[in-house]
Design an enzyme around this catalytic site. Structure first.
Site, short mmCIF file in Angstrom:
data_model
loop_
_atom_site.label_atom_id
_atom_site.label_comp_id
_atom_site.label_asym_id
_atom_site.label_seq_id
_atom_site.Cartn_x
_atom_site.Cartn_y
_atom_site.Cartn_z
N GLU A 147 -25.95 47.20 -9.80
CA GLU A 147 -25.66 46.15 -9.46
C GLU A 147 -26.08 45.47 -11.14
O GLU A 147 -27.87 45.72 -11.07
CB GLU A 147 -25.10 45.62 -8.29
CG GLU A 147 -24.58 46.06 -7.10
CD GLU A 147 -23.04 45.83 -7.48
OE1 GLU A 147 -23.11 45.07 -7.88
OE2 GLU A 147 -22.74 46.60 -6.84
N HIS A 169 -45.87 36.41 -24.69
CA HIS A 169 -46.11 37.95 -23.74
C HIS A 169 -46.96 38.21 -22.71
O HIS A 169 -47.01 39.21 -21.58
CB HIS A 169 -46.52 38.97 -25.00
CG HIS A 169 -45.35 39.69 -26.52
ND1 HIS A 169 -44.10 39.90 -25.43
CD2 HIS A 169 -45.32 39.56 -27.63
CE1 HIS A 169 -43.62 39.61 -26.42
NE2 HIS A 169 -44.35 39.70 -27.75
N LEU A 217 -27.92 45.98 -22.23
CA LEU A 217 -28.62 46.75 -21.29
C LEU A 217 -29.78 47.38 -22.62
O LEU A 217 -30.79 47.72 -21.56
CB LEU A 217 -28.11 48.23 -20.73
CG LEU A 217 -27.44 48.25 -19.33
CD1 LEU A 217 -26.62 49.79 -19.38
CD2 LEU A 217 -28.89 48.12 -18.18
N ASP A 226 -37.58 38.76 -20.78
CA ASP A 226 -36.83 38.26 -21.97
C ASP A 226 -37.07 37.67 -21.97
O ASP A 226 -36.82 36.54 -21.41
CB ASP A 226 -35.04 39.75 -22.34
CG ASP A 226 -34.96 38.99 -23.21
OD1 ASP A 226 -35.39 39.30 -24.14
OD2 ASP A 226 -33.43 39.35 -23.86
N GLY A 227 -36.68 36.67 -23.06
CA GLY A 227 -37.27 35.23 -23.72
C GLY A 227 -38.98 35.54 -23.43
O GLY A 227 -38.93 33.56 -23.85
N ASN A 228 -39.52 36.32 -24.30
CA ASN A 228 -41.05 35.85 -23.64
C ASN A 228 -41.52 34.97 -25.38
O ASN A 228 -41.93 34.08 -25.39
CB ASN A 228 -42.24 36.81 -24.15
CG ASN A 228 -41.68 37.46 -22.74
OD1 ASN A 228 -41.87 36.86 -21.28
ND2 ASN A 228 -42.98 39.15 -21.97
N ASP A 283 -37.26 51.47 -30.46
CA ASP A 283 -37.33 50.34 -31.60
C ASP A 283 -38.35 49.55 -31.20
O ASP A 283 -38.35 48.51 -32.36
CB ASP A 283 -35.89 49.57 -30.73
CG ASP A 283 -34.43 50.02 -31.19
OD1 ASP A 283 -34.56 51.77 -31.40
OD2 ASP A 283 -33.62 50.09 -30.00
N ASN A 284 -39.25 48.74 -30.64
CA ASN A 284 -39.94 48.03 -30.32
C ASN A 284 -41.29 48.39 -31.25
O ASN A 284 -41.66 47.53 -32.01
CB ASN A 284 -40.66 47.58 -29.55
CG ASN A 284 -39.00 46.33 -28.47
OD1 ASN A 284 -39.92 46.88 -26.84
ND2 ASN A 284 -38.43 46.05 -29.25
N ARG A 312 -39.62 33.76 -27.26
CA ARG A 312 -38.65 32.09 -27.03
C ARG A 312 -39.25 30.77 -26.76
O ARG A 312 -39.60 30.02 -26.71
CB ARG A 312 -37.28 32.33 -26.63
CG ARG A 312 -36.68 32.47 -27.92
CD ARG A 312 -34.75 32.46 -27.01
NE ARG A 312 -34.51 33.97 -26.47
CZ ARG A 312 -33.87 34.36 -25.42
NH1 ARG A 312 -32.89 32.71 -25.05
NH2 ARG A 312 -33.73 35.67 -24.14
N TRP A 313 -39.83 31.28 -25.42
CA TRP A 313 -41.21 30.92 -24.63
C TRP A 313 -42.31 30.46 -24.75
O TRP A 313 -42.84 28.89 -25.03
CB TRP A 313 -40.82 31.67 -23.15
CG TRP A 313 -42.08 30.82 -22.18
CD1 TRP A 313 -41.35 29.88 -21.17
CD2 TRP A 313 -43.74 31.26 -22.28
NE1 TRP A 313 -42.54 29.37 -20.53
CE2 TRP A 313 -43.87 29.90 -21.07
CE3 TRP A 313 -44.47 31.39 -22.27
CZ2 TRP A 313 -44.99 29.68 -20.68
CZ3 TRP A 313 -46.05 30.87 -22.34
CH2 TRP A 313 -46.17 30.27 -21.33
#
Length: 261
Positions: free
Chosen positions: A229, A57, A217, A39-41, A87-88, A43-44
């Site tokens: 975990e 991406h 999740l 996650d965060g591609n 959803d994407n 924003r990066w």
């Protein structure tokens, strides 16, 4: 000290720390199956000054290839990567989605040429573009006989949808054998549902990792992760370092797994 010397010193300390983390791990404490939510591609890409989120991406996909090598080197046997949710497919703008599909297809093609690795698509192939579905199918066929690292590519994937598909499959099979719905309702077990999931026959993930500091999740492996975990990394996906990964494995190794008790 010159900037170059500083970089070299930092590299030396990094390698030293990485080696120290590795020495703290044993084959018995390494998870069998790791699931990764990168996650965060986007924003990066924005923070790095790129004009297109596709650059994020693409950097994220390259990091996932690197991540898989870290897992393989450590003796992890199964890795599940969350690459494209159902959803994407409906919520991303058309150009970003087109770019993402192209990047995923390139990644699947690359992984299918890794010696010994087995690639498996988990998700609904029928909702994907024909080209992407074909690439994923070809990657599966090319690697079907391999016995090394097993890589699940969750593409067109949704955990709730997977459970629905599993139940539908069970009902269809039961009816095909002439059984009644009443008989099925009386005999249905969690084990049956597990066998009909996209990951049927595989061990559930021991450890689920998510990058970018998000702690949810997002419909990923809902059934399979019931006793997993979880480990959340602050780094954005493309910035994930091997020491971040090793810390996650070390943390997992120290936990007392209770399996819901």
């Amino acid at each position: 000290m010159t900037p170059t010397g500083a970089d070299e010193g930092k590299g030396f300390l990094y390698r030293l720390y990485s080696s120290r983390l590795r020495r703290q791990l044993t084959p018995e404490t390494v998870p069998h199956h790791v699931a990764m939510m990168i996650d965060g591609n986007r924003r990066w890409a924005r923070q790095s000054g790129y004009r297109s989120v596709a650059d994020g991406h693409r950097a994220g996909a390259a990091k996932m290839h690197e991540f898989l090598r870290w897992c393989d080197d450590l003796g992890i046997q199964v890795v599940s990567l969350y690459l494209l949710s159902t959803d994407n497919l409906t919520k991303r703008d058309s150009q970003e989605l087109a770019d993402l599909i192209e990047i995923i297809a390139e990644l699947a093609e690359e992984l299918s040429h890794e010696p010994g690795w087995r690639v498996q698509h988990v998700g609904r192939a029928e909702i994907l573009s024909p080209d992407l579905a074909r690439v994923l199918r070809t990657a599966e066929e090319r690697t079907a006989g391999n016995t090394g690292l097993h890589v699940n590519l969750a593409v067109g994937y949704g955990g709730r949808g997977e459970i629905v598909d599993a139940v539908r499959s069970i009902i269809a099979k039961h009816q095909g054998q002439g059984g009644s719905l009443e008989e099925l309702a009386a005999s249905l077990t969690p084990e049956q549902i597990g066998e009909h999931l996209y990951t049927g026959g595989q061990a559930d993930p021991d450890l689920v990792i998510r990058t970018s500091g998000e702690q949810r999740l997002s419909d990923f492996l809902l059934w399979q992760s019931a006793h997993s975990e979880f480990y959340f990394v602050e780094a954005l996906g493309p910035d994930l370092r091997e020491v971040d990964f090793l810390r996650a494995i070390r943390d997992y190794a120290t936990r007392d797994r209770r399996y819901g008790s």
